[in-house]
Design an enzyme around this catalytic site. Structure first.
Site, PDB file in Angstrom:
ATOM      1  N   ALA A   1      -6.311  -3.218   8.794  1.00 41.00           N
ATOM      2  CA  ALA A   1      -7.259  -2.268   8.198  1.00 41.00           C
ATOM      3  C   ALA A   1      -8.524  -2.953   7.685  1.00 41.00           C
ATOM      4  O   ALA A   1      -9.474  -2.266   7.304  1.00 41.00           O
ATOM      5  CB  ALA A   1      -6.585  -1.506   7.057  1.00 41.00           C
TER       6      ALA A   1
ATOM      7  N   ASP B   1      -0.421  -3.945  10.602  1.00 42.53           N
ATOM      8  CA  ASP B   1      -1.428  -2.957  10.205  1.00 42.53           C
ATOM      9  C   ASP B   1      -2.733  -3.703   9.925  1.00 42.53           C
ATOM     10  O   ASP B   1      -2.822  -4.498   8.992  1.00 42.53           O
ATOM     11  CB  ASP B   1      -0.917  -2.234   8.939  1.00 42.53           C
ATOM     12  CG  ASP B   1      -1.919  -1.210   8.424  1.00 42.53           C
ATOM     13  OD1 ASP B   1      -2.875  -0.868   9.145  1.00 42.53           O
ATOM     14  OD2 ASP B   1      -1.736  -0.751   7.276  1.00 42.53           O
TER      15      ASP B   1
ATOM     16  N   TRP C   1       0.874  -1.178   0.000  1.00 46.06           N
ATOM     17  CA  TRP C   1       0.000   0.000   0.000  1.00 46.06           C
ATOM     18  C   TRP C   1       0.914   1.233   0.000  1.00 46.06           C
ATOM     19  O   TRP C   1       1.780   1.351   0.900  1.00 46.06           O
ATOM     20  CB  TRP C   1      -0.862  -0.044   1.261  1.00 46.06           C
ATOM     21  CG  TRP C   1      -1.862   1.036   1.406  1.00 46.06           C
ATOM     22  CD1 TRP C   1      -2.842   1.388   0.510  1.00 46.06           C
ATOM     23  CD2 TRP C   1      -2.033   1.898   2.543  1.00 46.06           C
ATOM     24  NE1 TRP C   1      -3.596   2.404   1.026  1.00 46.06           N
ATOM     25  CE2 TRP C   1      -3.119   2.740   2.271  1.00 46.06           C
ATOM     26  CE3 TRP C   1      -1.374   2.033   3.761  1.00 46.06           C
ATOM     27  CZ2 TRP C   1      -3.568   3.701   3.166  1.00 46.06           C
ATOM     28  CZ3 TRP C   1      -1.811   2.990   4.653  1.00 46.06           C
ATOM     29  CH2 TRP C   1      -2.896   3.816   4.358  1.00 46.06           C
TER      30      TRP C   1
ATOM     31  N   LYS D   1     -12.938   0.555   7.295  1.00 46.61           N
ATOM     32  CA  LYS D   1     -13.616  -0.470   6.487  1.00 46.61           C
ATOM     33  C   LYS D   1     -14.490  -1.368   7.359  1.00 46.61           C
ATOM     34  O   LYS D   1     -15.633  -1.649   7.020  1.00 46.61           O
ATOM     35  CB  LYS D   1     -12.593  -1.336   5.743  1.00 46.61           C
ATOM     36  CG  LYS D   1     -11.358  -0.603   5.280  1.00 46.61           C
ATOM     37  CD  LYS D   1     -11.508   0.082   3.948  1.00 46.61           C
ATOM     38  CE  LYS D   1     -10.452   1.147   3.815  1.00 46.61           C
ATOM     39  NZ  LYS D   1      -9.946   1.424   2.517  1.00 46.61           N
TER      40      LYS D   1
HETATM   41  C1  LIG Z   1      -3.251  -1.365   4.282  1.00 48.16           C
HETATM   42  C2  LIG Z   1      -4.014  -0.200   4.822  1.00 48.16           C
HETATM   43  N1  LIG Z   1      -3.669   0.300   6.003  1.00 48.16           N
HETATM   44  C3  LIG Z   1      -4.320   1.331   6.547  1.00 48.16           C
HETATM   45  C4  LIG Z   1      -5.362   1.927   5.892  1.00 48.16           C
HETATM   46  C5  LIG Z   1      -5.966   3.089   6.625  1.00 48.16           C
HETATM   47  O1  LIG Z   1      -7.169   3.564   6.293  1.00 48.16           O
HETATM   48  P1  LIG Z   1      -7.790   4.822   7.020  1.00 48.16           P
HETATM   49  O2  LIG Z   1      -6.725   5.833   7.225  1.00 48.16           O
HETATM   50  O3  LIG Z   1      -8.839   5.282   6.072  1.00 48.16           O
HETATM   51  O4  LIG Z   1      -8.360   4.351   8.309  1.00 48.16           O
HETATM   52  C6  LIG Z   1      -5.764   1.454   4.639  1.00 48.16           C
HETATM   53  C7  LIG Z   1      -6.839   2.072   3.879  1.00 48.16           C
HETATM   54  O5  LIG Z   1      -6.956   2.025   2.696  1.00 48.16           O
HETATM   55  C8  LIG Z   1      -5.063   0.345   4.092  1.00 48.16           C
HETATM   56  O6  LIG Z   1      -5.400  -0.175   2.915  1.00 48.16           O
END
Ligand SMILES: Cc1ncc(COP(=O)(O)O)c(C=O)c1O
Length: 399
Positions: free
Chosen positions: A209, A207, A127, A242
């Site tokens: 998510a 992480d 990501w 999510k």
């Molecule tokens: C791998 C990963 N980590 C963290 C996030 C963090 O998302 P948010 O900042 O919207 O909570 C995302 C969102 O797309 C993600 O795909």
């Protein structure tokens, strides 16, 4: 002041969203942005979220500031969701943060404070924000191998690269539903990574998510829990975007597992002070919604049941797309789709093919070939598969 300021390059996913919105074709298909969509293309407010919000609205008497670390009840509720009761709470330090991204930022700033020479290891592919945040914080970055040629995790290659990590380095792992690839390590690979972290002294940064989008709320954090039960130190970022559909409310948790309670006290203080320096108080509304849901057995059961329907829709789309691609390409090349989990998979397409899909067929995916399976419906799966097959045929003819 701004005469020499260069405009940053537009975020590719945001650019893709704008291009999709401007595309006049009625049969265009959006597989780009990483949000859940139902069959009607909506990102719904979950029923448990709406119920919790109604309760909060009825009872809330003040919007005065809360603590720098966020609401302690939120920290306890998220600790339970992520780790169950497998870890001594005295060894944990946590703060609320603005979304998973905010949590990642706070934890990498903590690394910079505690161990400025540490290298952050990220998967290839990854990501993009992990690299962007590590870079912004001023930490060194390295990549480790992740995927094998058939689209599954290549555990041996991953471990071989991570054998080069130094004590105190930080290894970013996706708790489940790896973004962008969709391929997750199996239990044996999580166990081997844990052994290696113990032996080499690197610190895993997990992480989370997409908890609940893979196999189930508990199953999706089995690897994380295995590590947390064994290792002295870990970093954990979690997002409510999510799993609770609270994207714009910015719900996040930054948590550190420490070797002993004394260290946890210092780390908790450092995290609260980082909150203070960066934005003072973390957002509260979404965190309060999550706390309300997780603390009420009826709301929690309702949330888990609705999350299971989201998960099932994406899984059904996976199976249907794999079958449609097998038919359209007359090859088993995309069978890996059914082994992947969560909203994403990478189709392994060349960037030229991704461009061609968009221009000639109105099928929008991210340049690295990532698709969001929640963007498909029974009515569009056939057309998407036909478009992929057509683009691959063209490329084969041109070669
Ligand atoms: C791998 C990963 N980590 C963290 C996030 C963090 O998302 P948010 O900042 O919207 O909570 C995302 C969102 O797309 C993600 O795909």
């Amino acid at each position: 002041m701004f005469a020499r300021l260069e405009a940053p390059e537009a975020d590719p996913i945001i650019r893709l969203m704008a291009q999709f919105a401007e595309d006049p074709r009625h049969d265009k298909i959006d597989l780009g942005v990483g949000v859940y969509r139902d069959a009607a293309g909506r990102t719904p407010v979950m029923a448990a979220v709406a119920a919790a919000e109604a309760r909060i609205l009825a009872a809330q008497e003040t919007k005065g500031y809360f603590g720098l670390a966020g609401d302690p009840r939120f920290l306890v509720a998220m600790r339970g969701l992520l780790l169950g009761d497998g870890v001594d709470p005295g060894r944990l330090a946590a703060v609320a943060a603005p979304g998973g991204s905010g949590a990642i930022r706070q934890l990498l700033e903590l690394v910079r404070l505690a161990a400025p020479g540490a290298t952050v290891w990220i998967s290839r592919p990854c990501w993009p924000n992990h690299a962007a945040i590590a870079d912004a914080v001023g930490l060194r970055l390295r990549e480790y191998s992740y995927l094998g040629p058939a689209g599954d995790v290549d555990g041996a290659a991953m471990l071989a690269d991570l054998d080069g990590a130094a004590p105190g380095d930080v290894v970013v792992l996706h708790g489940c539903c790896h973004n962008p690839s969709g391929a997750d390590p199996d239990a044996a690979t999580w166990a081997a990574l844990t052994d290696m972290a113990e032996r080499r002294g690197f610190v895993p940064f997990v992480d989370v998510a997409y908890q609940g989008f893979g196999t189930g709320v508990e199953a999706d954090v089995a690897g994380l829990r295995h590590m947390a039960a064994r290792l002295p130190e870990m970093l954990i970022a979690a997002s409510g975007s999510k799993s609770f559909g609270l994207y714009r409310e910015r719900v996040g948790l930054a948590m550190a597992l420490c070797a002993e309670a004394g260290a946890a006290g210092r780390v908790g203080g450092a995290l609260a002070s980082l909150n203070r320096r960066n934005y003072a108080f973390p957002p509260d509304h979404g965190a309060r919604v999550v706390t309300t849901i997780l603390s009420d057995p009826v709301l929690r059961a309702d949330w888990e049941a609705e999350l299971a329907t989201l998960r099932a829709r994406v899984a059904t789309n996976r199976v249907a797309l794999a079958a449609a691609l097998a038919e359209a390409t007359q090859s088993p090349a995309f069978a890996f789709l059914t082994r992947h989990r969560g909203m994403f998979s990478q189709l392994g397409l060349h960037p030229e093919a991704v461009l061609r899909l968009r221009e000639a067929h109105g099928v929008y995916l991210v340049a690295d070939g990532r698709i969001n399976l929640a963007g498909l419906t029974p009515a569009t799966i056939g057309a998407a598969a036909e478009a992929v097959a057509a683009v691959l045929r063209e490329a084969a003819t041109a070669a």
